[in-house]
Design a protein around this motif. Structure first.
Motif, PDB file in Angstrom:
ATOM      1  N   UNK A 134       0.859  -1.180   0.000  1.00  0.00           N
ATOM      2  CA  UNK A 134       0.000   0.000   0.000  1.00  0.00           C
ATOM      3  C   UNK A 134       0.891   1.225   0.000  1.00  0.00           C
ATOM      4  N   UNK A 135       0.298   2.368  -0.319  1.00  0.00           N
ATOM      5  CA  UNK A 135       1.078   3.603  -0.285  1.00  0.00           C
ATOM      6  C   UNK A 135       1.544   3.899   1.138  1.00  0.00           C
ATOM      7  N   UNK A 136       0.796   3.451   2.119  1.00  0.00           N
ATOM      8  CA  UNK A 136       1.194   3.679   3.506  1.00  0.00           C
ATOM      9  C   UNK A 136       2.395   2.826   3.880  1.00  0.00           C
ATOM     10  N   UNK A 137       2.348   1.529   3.547  1.00  0.00           N
ATOM     11  CA  UNK A 137       3.435   0.639   3.948  1.00  0.00           C
ATOM     12  C   UNK A 137       4.692   0.867   3.122  1.00  0.00           C
ATOM     13  N   UNK A 138       4.532   1.187   1.833  1.00  0.00           N
ATOM     14  CA  UNK A 138       5.687   1.336   0.949  1.00  0.00           C
ATOM     15  C   UNK A 138       6.112   2.793   0.789  1.00  0.00           C
ATOM     16  N   UNK A 139       5.295   3.726   1.310  1.00  0.00           N
ATOM     17  CA  UNK A 139       5.551   5.150   1.111  1.00  0.00           C
ATOM     18  C   UNK A 139       6.971   5.600   1.400  1.00  0.00           C
TER      19      UNK A 139
ATOM     20  N   UNK B  19       1.033  -2.396  -9.195  1.00  0.00           N
ATOM     21  CA  UNK B  19       0.718  -0.964  -9.243  1.00  0.00           C
ATOM     22  C   UNK B  19      -0.745  -0.706  -8.884  1.00  0.00           C
ATOM     23  N   UNK B  20      -1.654  -1.546  -9.389  1.00  0.00           N
ATOM     24  CA  UNK B  20      -3.074  -1.362  -9.079  1.00  0.00           C
ATOM     25  C   UNK B  20      -3.342  -1.583  -7.595  1.00  0.00           C
ATOM     26  N   UNK B  21      -2.773  -2.653  -7.050  1.00  0.00           N
ATOM     27  CA  UNK B  21      -2.991  -2.947  -5.633  1.00  0.00           C
ATOM     28  C   UNK B  21      -2.395  -1.867  -4.743  1.00  0.00           C
ATOM     29  N   UNK B  22      -1.186  -1.434  -5.078  1.00  0.00           N
ATOM     30  CA  UNK B  22      -0.498  -0.422  -4.284  1.00  0.00           C
ATOM     31  C   UNK B  22      -1.276   0.888  -4.248  1.00  0.00           C
ATOM     32  N   UNK B  23      -1.787   1.310  -5.393  1.00  0.00           N
ATOM     33  CA  UNK B  23      -2.441   2.614  -5.504  1.00  0.00           C
ATOM     34  C   UNK B  23      -3.942   2.559  -5.233  1.00  0.00           C
ATOM     35  N   UNK B  24      -4.502   1.348  -5.105  1.00  0.00           N
ATOM     36  CA  UNK B  24      -5.934   1.224  -4.874  1.00  0.00           C
ATOM     37  C   UNK B  24      -6.772   1.634  -6.066  1.00  0.00           C
ATOM     38  N   UNK B  25      -6.228   1.446  -7.269  1.00  0.00           N
ATOM     39  CA  UNK B  25      -6.939   1.814  -8.489  1.00  0.00           C
ATOM     40  C   UNK B  25      -7.251   0.558  -9.298  1.00  0.00           C
ATOM     41  N   UNK B  26      -8.045   0.730 -10.358  1.00  0.00           N
ATOM     42  CA  UNK B  26      -8.384  -0.412 -11.211  1.00  0.00           C
ATOM     43  C   UNK B  26      -7.969  -0.190 -12.657  1.00  0.00           C
TER      44      UNK B  26
END
Length: 300
Positions: free
Chosen positions: A167-172, A188-195
């Motif tokens: 996630x952006x929080x864990x990998x930020x 990239x989709x999972x990390x950014x929460x996008x589809x």
């Protein structure tokens, strides 16, 4: 000497290929092919780079078990300069059974837990100090942060393994340290929460001047200066196994950075080395020399 350095855990892959399906519980199937090879991760990137004529330094973990001995022989045969960070018992590298079907790959892995002490972190720092480029791993943040403070001109390139916790929080913190990040589309989709990969690249552009999302057979998406382009994959590649394709891409990308090419050309190098990898079973079976890479680049 200018070099590319990295810290990472070794992988030994037992590759069962030619399976049409996976066995059900309690069932035994025989594969058509079998091999024992070094697997992916930072060590695989360093091996690819060494084959391309790039000086490398690797810090890794080796024990006294049979798989560690096999891995050490492979590194020595490839001419990779490495430092062993493990000074105890146990098996500190991953051993993975990979079942390869026409649709995908399935893995079963084991590794003994290895404590990372302050002394080990100091050894990592010394091994990476002075490198022109550091290939980051999504661990050992303290080492990278110290290097970044003391060597602001060093280029840091992050690549991650798939993890549900991305996630952006864990990998930020790692994203803020890195100069480049090379996720595949799923990551990239999972990390950014996008589809959508275009939306993912837009989110990643908050961290990077050049946001990159690997699209597999569709090439690689690059977003910079508010504009996007898809740099195509090498045409005519008949893929038989995607194992290690990301590491092979990373090696070509790093080769370009090391020699001062613009990021678009670095991606083209990565598409070439990644494309060569998927033609073969395993992470490192597909070999490419610098001469072959430059020849393919000229024709790309």
């Amino acid at each position: 000497m200018r070099c590319i350095a990295g810290v990472g855990i070794l992988n030994c892959d037992l590759l069962f290929s030619g399976l049409q399906r996976l066995p059900e519980e309690g069932e035994e199937l025989f594969s058509k092919g079998f091999d024992l090879q070094l697997g992916g991760g930072v060590p695989a990137v360093m091996i690819h780079l060494s084959r391309l004529g790039i000086p490398v330094r690797l810090a890794t973990f080796l024990g006294n078990d049979r798989f560690s001995r096999f891995a050490q022989e492979c590194l020595e045969r490839e001419g990779v300069s490495f430092r062993n960070l493990h000074h105890g018992n146990g098996m500190p590298l991953n051993v993975t059974c990979a079942a390869i079907t026409p649709r995908d790959r399935t893995f079963l892995s084991y590794r003994d837990d290895v404590p990372v002490t302050d002394e080990v972190l100091e050894e990592m720092y010394r091994e990476c100090r002075g490198a022109a480029i550091v290939r980051m791993y999504n661990d050992f943040y303290e080492v990278y942060a110290r290097l970044k403070r003391e060597q602001p001109d060093t280029v840091f390139v992050l690549d991650t393994e798939w993890d549900e916790s991305l996630s952006l929080k864990t990998l930020g913190p790692y994203l803020e340290l890195a100069d480049y990040y090379t996720p595949n589309c799923k990551e990239a989709l999972h990390l950014t929460g996008t589809d959508d990969p275009h939306r993912a690249a837009e989110v990643l552009s908050d961290y990077f001047d050049a946001a990159i999302v690997k699209l597999g057979a569709d090439g690689c998406l690059l977003r910079q200066n508010g504009e996007e382009e898809v740099i195509p994959a090498v045409p005519g590649v008949e893929a038989v196994d995607a194992t290690g394709a990301g590491d092979a891409f990373n090696a070509g990308f790093l080769y370009g950075l090391y020699h001062g090419y613009p990021v678009e050309d670095c991606i083209r190098f990565g598409n070439i080395t990644g494309g060569e990898c998927v033609r073969h079973i395993g992470c490192l079976t597909g070999r490419m020399s610098e001469e072959q890479l430059l020849s393919s680049f000229s024709a790309f």
